[in-house]
Design an enzyme around this catalytic site. Structure first.
Site, PDB file in Angstrom:
ATOM      1  CD  GLU A  35       4.622   2.494  -9.186  1.00  0.00           C
ATOM      2  OE1 GLU A  35       3.585   2.236  -8.562  1.00  0.00           O
ATOM      3  OE2 GLU A  35       5.458   1.626  -9.494  1.00  0.00           O
ATOM      4  N   GLY A  38       0.780  -1.243   0.000  1.00  0.00           N
ATOM      5  CA  GLY A  38       0.000   0.000   0.000  1.00  0.00           C
ATOM      6  C   GLY A  38       0.805   1.283   0.000  1.00  0.00           C
ATOM      7  CB  SER A  39       4.235   2.287  -0.959  1.00  0.00           C
ATOM      8  OG  SER A  39       4.380   1.993  -2.329  1.00  0.00           O
ATOM      9  CB  THR A  85     -11.054  -0.038 -20.470  1.00  0.00           C
ATOM     10  OG1 THR A  85      -9.729  -0.454 -20.803  1.00  0.00           O
ATOM     11  CG2 THR A  85     -11.184   1.469 -20.676  1.00  0.00           C
ATOM     12  NE  ARG A 138      -9.364 -11.606  -6.356  1.00  0.00           N
ATOM     13  CZ  ARG A 138      -9.692 -12.108  -5.185  1.00  0.00           C
ATOM     14  NH1 ARG A 138     -10.806 -11.776  -4.602  1.00  0.00           N
ATOM     15  NH2 ARG A 138      -8.899 -12.950  -4.566  1.00  0.00           N
ATOM     16  CG  HIS A 179       1.076  -1.295 -15.375  1.00  0.00           C
ATOM     17  ND1 HIS A 179       0.776  -2.548 -14.848  1.00  0.00           N
ATOM     18  CD2 HIS A 179       2.020  -1.494 -16.323  1.00  0.00           C
ATOM     19  CE1 HIS A 179       1.518  -3.460 -15.462  1.00  0.00           C
ATOM     20  NE2 HIS A 179       2.282  -2.838 -16.365  1.00  0.00           N
TER      21      HIS A 179
HETATM   22  C1  GRF Z   1       3.128  -0.728  -7.694  1.00  0.00           C
HETATM   23  O1  GRF Z   1       4.321  -0.898  -8.390  1.00  0.00           O
HETATM   24  C2  GRF Z   1       1.980  -0.469  -8.644  1.00  0.00           C
HETATM   25  O2  GRF Z   1       2.355   0.258  -9.780  1.00  0.00           O
HETATM   26  C3  GRF Z   1       1.585  -1.880  -9.049  1.00  0.00           C
HETATM   27  O3  GRF Z   1       1.719  -2.639  -7.884  1.00  0.00           O
HETATM   28  C4  GRF Z   1       2.686  -2.018  -7.017  1.00  0.00           C
HETATM   29  C5  GRF Z   1       1.980  -1.766  -5.730  1.00  0.00           C
HETATM   30  O4  GRF Z   1       2.822  -1.266  -4.751  1.00  0.00           O
HETATM   31  N1  GRF Z   1       0.273  -1.881  -9.630  1.00  0.00           N
HETATM   32  P1  GRF Z   1       2.218  -0.613  -3.452  1.00  0.00           P
HETATM   33  O5  GRF Z   1       1.291  -1.668  -2.815  1.00  0.00           O
HETATM   34  O6  GRF Z   1       1.449   0.613  -3.827  1.00  0.00           O
HETATM   35  O7  GRF Z   1       3.388  -0.309  -2.573  1.00  0.00           O
END
Ligand code: GRF
Length: 202
Positions: A177, A16-17, A144, A94, A112
Site C-alpha cells: 500500500e 495514518g501510515s 464513487t 466513514r 483498499h
Molecule cells: C489500510 O489498510 C487501508 O488500505 C485501509 O485502512 C488501513 C489504514 O491504515 N483503508 P493506515 O491508517 O493508513 O495505517
C-alpha cells in the site's frame, strides 16, 4: 508549490501510515501534489500527531451527532478554505454521502486492502483468508457513491502464505500500500490534470 501542483487533503481515521507514505512522497519536488491538510473524523487518531510532526495543518471534525449533512458541510468548508483540488482517503472509516462524492466527482481517491472487486468493505484481509485465496493485495481507486466500487487505478499483489494470520497478511499488504498509493496518486494527477493544464497554459 509550483504552478502545476495540485493541493491535496488526506482524510484519516486512525494510525495514518498511508498518510505518512503520501506526505513522504510529496517531499519530492516533482511530486504533482502538495498535501496541505490532514482531516480526521476522530480527534484521537494517531495520524494527526504524525501530520503535525510533519508540519502539515490538521483538522479534527466534530462528532457526527450533528447529522451527516451538517458534518459534510463542515468538511466541505474546511476543504474550500484550503482550496483543495484532490482528496485522498487513507484509512478513513466513514462513508461519504452520494451528494458529497458527486460534488467531488473524480477528485477523491481511496486505497483498499484487497484486490477489488474482491472483498470490499471492512476486514478485507480476514475476508481473503476466510475465502482461502492464494493471492491478496491492495487497490487504489477513484471513489464513487458505491463503496469500494469506483474505477481501479492500480493494484499490487502479495502471496497468501500457509498459516498466515490476519496481522501477518495485513502487514505484507500494507508494505505494498505504501508503495502503490503515492505512485497512483502521481499518475492520476499527471494523466488527468497536468496535461490539460499544460495545454491550457500553452
Ligand atoms: C489500510 O489498510 C487501508 O488500505 C485501509 O485502512 C488501513 C489504514 O491504515 N483503508 P493506515 O491508517 O493508513 O495505517
Amino acid at each position: 508549490m509550483s504552478d502545476t501542483q495540485k493541493r491535496g487533503a488526506i482524510l484519516i481515521s486512525g494510525r495514518g501510515s498511508n498518510m505518512v507514505s503520501l506526505l513522504h512522497a510529496a517531499e519530492e519536488k516533482d511530486f504533482p501534489v502538495t498535501f496541505d491538510l490532514v482531516i480526521s473524523d476522530k480527534i484521537e487518531a494517531a495520524g494527526l500527531g504524525h501530520a503535525t510532526a510533519a508540519g502539515v495543518r490538521t483538522h479534527a471534525l466534530r462528532a457526527l451527532r450533528q447529522g451527516q449533512a451538517a458534518w459534510e458541510e463542515e468538511l466541505q468548508q474546511v476543504l474550500d478554505e484550503a482550496k483543495i483540488d484532490l482528496i485522498c482517503l487513507a484509512g478513513f472509516m466513514r462513508l461519504l454521502s452520494a451528494r458529497f462524492v458527486e460534488r467531488w466527482a473524480g477528485k477523491i481517491l481511496n486505497i483498499h486492502p484487497s484486490l477489488l472487486p474482491h472483498f470490499p468493505g471492512l476486514n478485507a484481509q480476514a475476508q481473503a483468508l476466510d475465502a482461502g485465496v492464494s493471492e491478496a493485495g491492495c487497490t487504489v481507486h477513484v471513489v464513487t457513491a458505491e463503496m469500494d466500487a469506483g474505477p481501479v487505478l492500480g493494484q499490487a499483489r502479495v502471496p497468501v502464505n500457509a498459516g498466515d494470520s490476519v496481522d501477518a497478511l495485513s502487514a505484507r499488504i500494507l508494505g505494498e500500500e505504501h508503495r502503490l498509493y503515492p505512485a497512483m496518486v502521481a499518475k492520476y494527477v499527471h494523466d488527468n490534470w497536468l496535461t490539460e493544464d499544460t495545454i491550457h497554459a500553452g
